[in-house]
Design a protein around this motif. Structure first.
Motif, PDB file in Angstrom:
ATOM      1  N   SER A   1       3.056  46.306  60.056  1.00  7.42           N
ATOM      2  CA  SER A   1       3.630  44.970  60.135  1.00  7.42           C
ATOM      3  C   SER A   1       3.790  44.540  61.589  1.00  7.42           C
ATOM      4  O   SER A   1       3.491  43.390  61.947  1.00  7.42           O
ATOM      5  CB  SER A   1       4.979  44.951  59.410  1.00  7.42           C
ATOM      6  OG  SER A   1       5.576  43.672  59.506  1.00  7.42           O
ATOM      7  N   TRP A   2       4.253  45.450  62.426  1.00  6.59           N
ATOM      8  CA  TRP A   2       4.393  45.141  63.846  1.00  6.59           C
ATOM      9  C   TRP A   2       3.034  44.801  64.450  1.00  6.59           C
ATOM     10  O   TRP A   2       2.901  43.842  65.219  1.00  6.59           O
ATOM     11  CB  TRP A   2       4.998  46.335  64.594  1.00  6.59           C
ATOM     12  CG  TRP A   2       5.148  46.094  66.068  1.00  6.59           C
ATOM     13  CD1 TRP A   2       6.229  45.567  66.712  1.00  6.59           C
ATOM     14  CD2 TRP A   2       4.157  46.344  67.083  1.00  6.59           C
ATOM     15  NE1 TRP A   2       5.977  45.476  68.068  1.00  6.59           N
ATOM     16  CE2 TRP A   2       4.715  45.945  68.314  1.00  6.59           C
ATOM     17  CE3 TRP A   2       2.866  46.866  67.063  1.00  6.59           C
ATOM     18  CZ2 TRP A   2       4.012  46.053  69.516  1.00  6.59           C
ATOM     19  CZ3 TRP A   2       2.164  46.963  68.260  1.00  6.59           C
ATOM     20  CH2 TRP A   2       2.741  46.563  69.468  1.00  6.59           C
TER      21      TRP A   2
ATOM     22  N   GLU B   1      -0.731  57.960  60.589  1.00 10.59           N
ATOM     23  CA  GLU B   1       0.549  58.651  60.701  1.00 10.59           C
ATOM     24  C   GLU B   1       0.440  60.027  60.059  1.00 10.59           C
ATOM     25  O   GLU B   1      -0.232  60.188  59.036  1.00 10.59           O
ATOM     26  CB  GLU B   1       1.660  57.846  60.036  1.00 10.59           C
ATOM     27  CG  GLU B   1       2.047  56.583  60.793  1.00 10.59           C
ATOM     28  CD  GLU B   1       2.705  56.896  62.143  1.00 10.59           C
ATOM     29  OE1 GLU B   1       3.596  57.768  62.182  1.00 10.59           O
ATOM     30  OE2 GLU B   1       2.286  56.284  63.149  1.00 10.59           O
TER      31      GLU B   1
ATOM     32  N   ASP C   1      13.833  48.134  67.744  1.00  9.93           N
ATOM     33  CA  ASP C   1      14.047  49.470  67.185  1.00  9.93           C
ATOM     34  C   ASP C   1      13.163  50.528  67.824  1.00  9.93           C
ATOM     35  O   ASP C   1      13.414  51.729  67.664  1.00  9.93           O
ATOM     36  CB  ASP C   1      13.794  49.447  65.666  1.00  9.93           C
ATOM     37  CG  ASP C   1      14.789  48.552  64.941  1.00  9.93           C
ATOM     38  OD1 ASP C   1      15.941  48.489  65.407  1.00  9.93           O
ATOM     39  OD2 ASP C   1      14.418  47.930  63.938  1.00  9.93           O
TER      40      ASP C   1
ATOM     41  N   LEU D   1       3.917  51.501  57.263  1.00 16.08           N
ATOM     42  CA  LEU D   1       3.936  50.074  56.934  1.00 16.08           C
ATOM     43  C   LEU D   1       4.735  49.278  57.973  1.00 16.08           C
ATOM     44  O   LEU D   1       4.399  48.133  58.295  1.00 16.08           O
ATOM     45  CB  LEU D   1       4.525  49.863  55.546  1.00 16.08           C
ATOM     46  CG  LEU D   1       3.619  50.273  54.378  1.00 16.08           C
ATOM     47  CD1 LEU D   1       4.390  50.235  53.064  1.00 16.08           C
ATOM     48  CD2 LEU D   1       2.393  49.367  54.299  1.00 16.08           C
ATOM     49  N   TYR D   2       5.804  49.876  58.493  1.00 15.75           N
ATOM     50  CA  TYR D   2       6.586  49.232  59.548  1.00 15.75           C
ATOM     51  C   TYR D   2       5.720  48.993  60.777  1.00 15.75           C
ATOM     52  O   TYR D   2       5.701  47.901  61.348  1.00 15.75           O
ATOM     53  CB  TYR D   2       7.783  50.115  59.893  1.00 15.75           C
ATOM     54  CG  TYR D   2       8.586  49.656  61.088  1.00 15.75           C
ATOM     55  CD1 TYR D   2       9.498  48.605  60.975  1.00 15.75           C
ATOM     56  CD2 TYR D   2       8.432  50.264  62.336  1.00 15.75           C
ATOM     57  CE1 TYR D   2      10.238  48.180  62.077  1.00 15.75           C
ATOM     58  CE2 TYR D   2       9.158  49.845  63.436  1.00 15.75           C
ATOM     59  CZ  TYR D   2      10.057  48.809  63.300  1.00 15.75           C
ATOM     60  OH  TYR D   2      10.789  48.392  64.383  1.00 15.75           O
ATOM     61  N   TYR D   3       4.960  50.019  61.161  1.00 20.32           N
ATOM     62  CA  TYR D   3       4.079  49.889  62.313  1.00 20.32           C
ATOM     63  C   TYR D   3       2.944  48.897  62.038  1.00 20.32           C
ATOM     64  O   TYR D   3       2.542  48.133  62.923  1.00 20.32           O
ATOM     65  CB  TYR D   3       3.492  51.249  62.690  1.00 20.32           C
ATOM     66  CG  TYR D   3       4.499  52.233  63.219  1.00 20.32           C
ATOM     67  CD1 TYR D   3       5.603  51.808  63.959  1.00 20.32           C
ATOM     68  CD2 TYR D   3       4.350  53.599  62.988  1.00 20.32           C
ATOM     69  CE1 TYR D   3       6.527  52.716  64.451  1.00 20.32           C
ATOM     70  CE2 TYR D   3       5.274  54.516  63.482  1.00 20.32           C
ATOM     71  CZ  TYR D   3       6.364  54.071  64.207  1.00 20.32           C
ATOM     72  OH  TYR D   3       7.280  54.977  64.692  1.00 20.32           O
TER      73      TYR D   3
ATOM     74  N   GLY E   1       9.695  52.795  68.694  1.00 22.74           N
ATOM     75  CA  GLY E   1       8.841  53.609  67.850  1.00 22.74           C
ATOM     76  C   GLY E   1       7.533  53.938  68.526  1.00 22.74           C
ATOM     77  O   GLY E   1       7.148  53.315  69.526  1.00 22.74           O
TER      78      GLY E   1
ATOM     79  N   ASN F   1       6.484  54.321  54.449  1.00 18.37           N
ATOM     80  CA  ASN F   1       7.321  53.225  54.952  1.00 18.37           C
ATOM     81  C   ASN F   1       7.237  53.128  56.470  1.00 18.37           C
ATOM     82  O   ASN F   1       7.215  52.023  57.031  1.00 18.37           O
ATOM     83  CB  ASN F   1       8.768  53.429  54.517  1.00 18.37           C
ATOM     84  CG  ASN F   1       8.971  53.203  53.029  1.00 18.37           C
ATOM     85  OD1 ASN F   1       8.226  52.440  52.407  1.00 18.37           O
ATOM     86  ND2 ASN F   1       9.942  53.870  52.448  1.00 18.37           N
ATOM     87  N   GLN F   2       7.204  54.269  57.130  1.00 19.25           N
ATOM     88  CA  GLN F   2       7.070  54.265  58.588  1.00 19.25           C
ATOM     89  C   GLN F   2       5.754  53.620  59.003  1.00 19.25           C
ATOM     90  O   GLN F   2       5.710  52.777  59.907  1.00 19.25           O
ATOM     91  CB  GLN F   2       7.148  55.698  59.109  1.00 19.25           C
ATOM     92  CG  GLN F   2       7.087  55.803  60.629  1.00 19.25           C
ATOM     93  CD  GLN F   2       7.191  57.241  61.100  1.00 19.25           C
ATOM     94  OE1 GLN F   2       7.198  58.177  60.302  1.00 19.25           O
ATOM     95  NE2 GLN F   2       7.260  57.436  62.406  1.00 19.25           N
TER      96      GLN F   2
ATOM     97  N   CYS G   1       9.499  46.783  70.626  1.00 19.60           N
ATOM     98  CA  CYS G   1      10.390  46.062  69.728  1.00 19.60           C
ATOM     99  C   CYS G   1      11.796  46.626  69.870  1.00 19.60           C
ATOM    100  O   CYS G   1      12.011  47.635  70.552  1.00 19.60           O
ATOM    101  CB  CYS G   1       9.918  46.162  68.273  1.00 19.60           C
ATOM    102  SG  CYS G   1       9.981  47.825  67.618  1.00 19.60           S
TER     103      CYS G   1
ATOM    104  N   HIS H   1       1.417  48.020  46.867  1.00 18.91           N
ATOM    105  CA  HIS H   1       1.409  47.267  48.118  1.00 18.91           C
ATOM    106  C   HIS H   1       0.103  46.492  48.262  1.00 18.91           C
ATOM    107  O   HIS H   1      -0.957  46.957  47.887  1.00 18.91           O
ATOM    108  CB  HIS H   1       1.559  48.216  49.318  1.00 18.91           C
ATOM    109  CG  HIS H   1       2.963  48.655  49.568  1.00 18.91           C
ATOM    110  ND1 HIS H   1       3.929  47.816  50.075  1.00 18.91           N
ATOM    111  CD2 HIS H   1       3.569  49.856  49.377  1.00 18.91           C
ATOM    112  CE1 HIS H   1       5.061  48.480  50.199  1.00 18.91           C
ATOM    113  NE2 HIS H   1       4.882  49.719  49.780  1.00 18.91           N
TER     114      HIS H   1
END
Length: 295
Positions: free
Chosen positions: A89-90, A71, A52, A85-87, A54, A82-83, A50, A139
């Motif tokens: 979502s990806w 993680e 950004d 959750l970002y992954y 990671g 948050n990190q 992506c 969440h």
């Protein structure tokens, strides 16, 4: 608060401590991931494609076929959730990439049964704040916060601080598979099994904190970090429950409990419990608690 504990190593470990570096936590858990988390490791330091960028610390698949992101943080770090959750979502937007990885590592059959309705995030850290616990419960995601402690140089203990899921399976009291014109005796019999299934669901969920339920077509899994019970859809005269309790530690009784080690069946667990009545459910309570504690 109820904790889930997993400890590898000696029975009398040295005083607990944090790891020297985050990588030590990751490497030790990855080496024992299936035993400790019920997750098969697919890849470590998985690079996501992506803008950004990671790297997912550990990418795996659990006992029920759900994708899992793990993680790690050495100490307390609010950013780990948050990190993750970002992954997560990806990952849900790139199912084909995950499916290809599962196919390459575990085969076509496993890749075809990935459970995308329940992807999971497991955050392992030295500690979490009450704000972290609150955020997780808000969440609509399946998230486990797991506190670790090191004992000596190569022993680690895990405690589940919070297990939250935004979705839960419900047991329908009316069977969808019994035609309305079926014989009344069969309707009564099937209805009794459905009622028993509801009672089993309540018993398993009520064992303690951190119990989540994952619904698959062939079974419903009840888990803390790992599965501790799998319930097969009711048959005409009995309900089958598979537990993680060691069959060798149980006084097996024909028609009630059976060692199914090495025998194929849906769900996980080597101890089969056959339930036909509410009395059987009462007899099974100690076995449920034994399996819950083992998870």
């Amino acid at each position: 608060m109820t904790f889930t504990s997993t400890l590898l190593g000696a029975s009398q470990p040295p005083p607990p401590r944090l790891a020297a570096v985050e990588a030590d936590v990751q490497s030790l858990i990855e080496a024992h991931m299936e035993t400790m988390l019920g997750v098969r490791l697919l890849e470590s330091e998985y690079v996501i494609d992506c803008v950004d960028g990671g790297r997912i610390d550990s990418l795996g698949i659990d006992e029920n076929g759900a994708p899992v992101i793990v993680e790690y943080k050495r100490g307390t770090d609010a950013g780990v959730i948050n990190q993750g959750l970002y992954y997560l979502s990806w990952l849900t937007r790139h199912r084909s990439a995950f499916g290809g990885l599962v196919r390459d590592k575990l085969g076509v059959s496993t890749a075809a049964q990935v459970l995308w309705s329940a992807p999971r995030l497991i955050c392992v850290a030295g500690d979490f704040s009450r704000y972290d616990a609150h955020a997780v419960r808000e969440h609509r995601r399946s998230i486990d916060l797991v506190r670790y402690r090191y004992y000596g140089s190569d022993q680690i203990g895990l405690e589940t601080v919070v297990s939250a899921t935004g979705k839960s399976g419900a047991v329908n009291r009316r069977s969808r598979h019994t035609p309305l014109d079926a014989p009344q005796a069969l309707q009564r019999q099937t209805g009794a099994m459905e009622e028993l299934a509801v009672a089993v669901d309540e018993a398993l969920r009520g064992l303690g904190g951190g119990v989540t339920r994952v619904q698959r077509k062939q079974y419903a899994a009840y888990q803390r970090l790992r599965n501790f019970a799998c319930v097969i859809p009711p048959q005409q005269t009995k309900l089958l429950v598979y537990l993680k309790a060691d069959p060798k530690s149980v006084d097996l009784r024909p028609g009630f409990t059976r060692d199914v080690t090495g025998l194929g069946h849906h769900g996980t667990g080597d101890l089969e419990v056959q339930l036909r009545t509410e009395r059987d459910l009462e007899r099974a309570q100690d076995l449920f608690r034994l399996s819950y504690a083992a998870a």
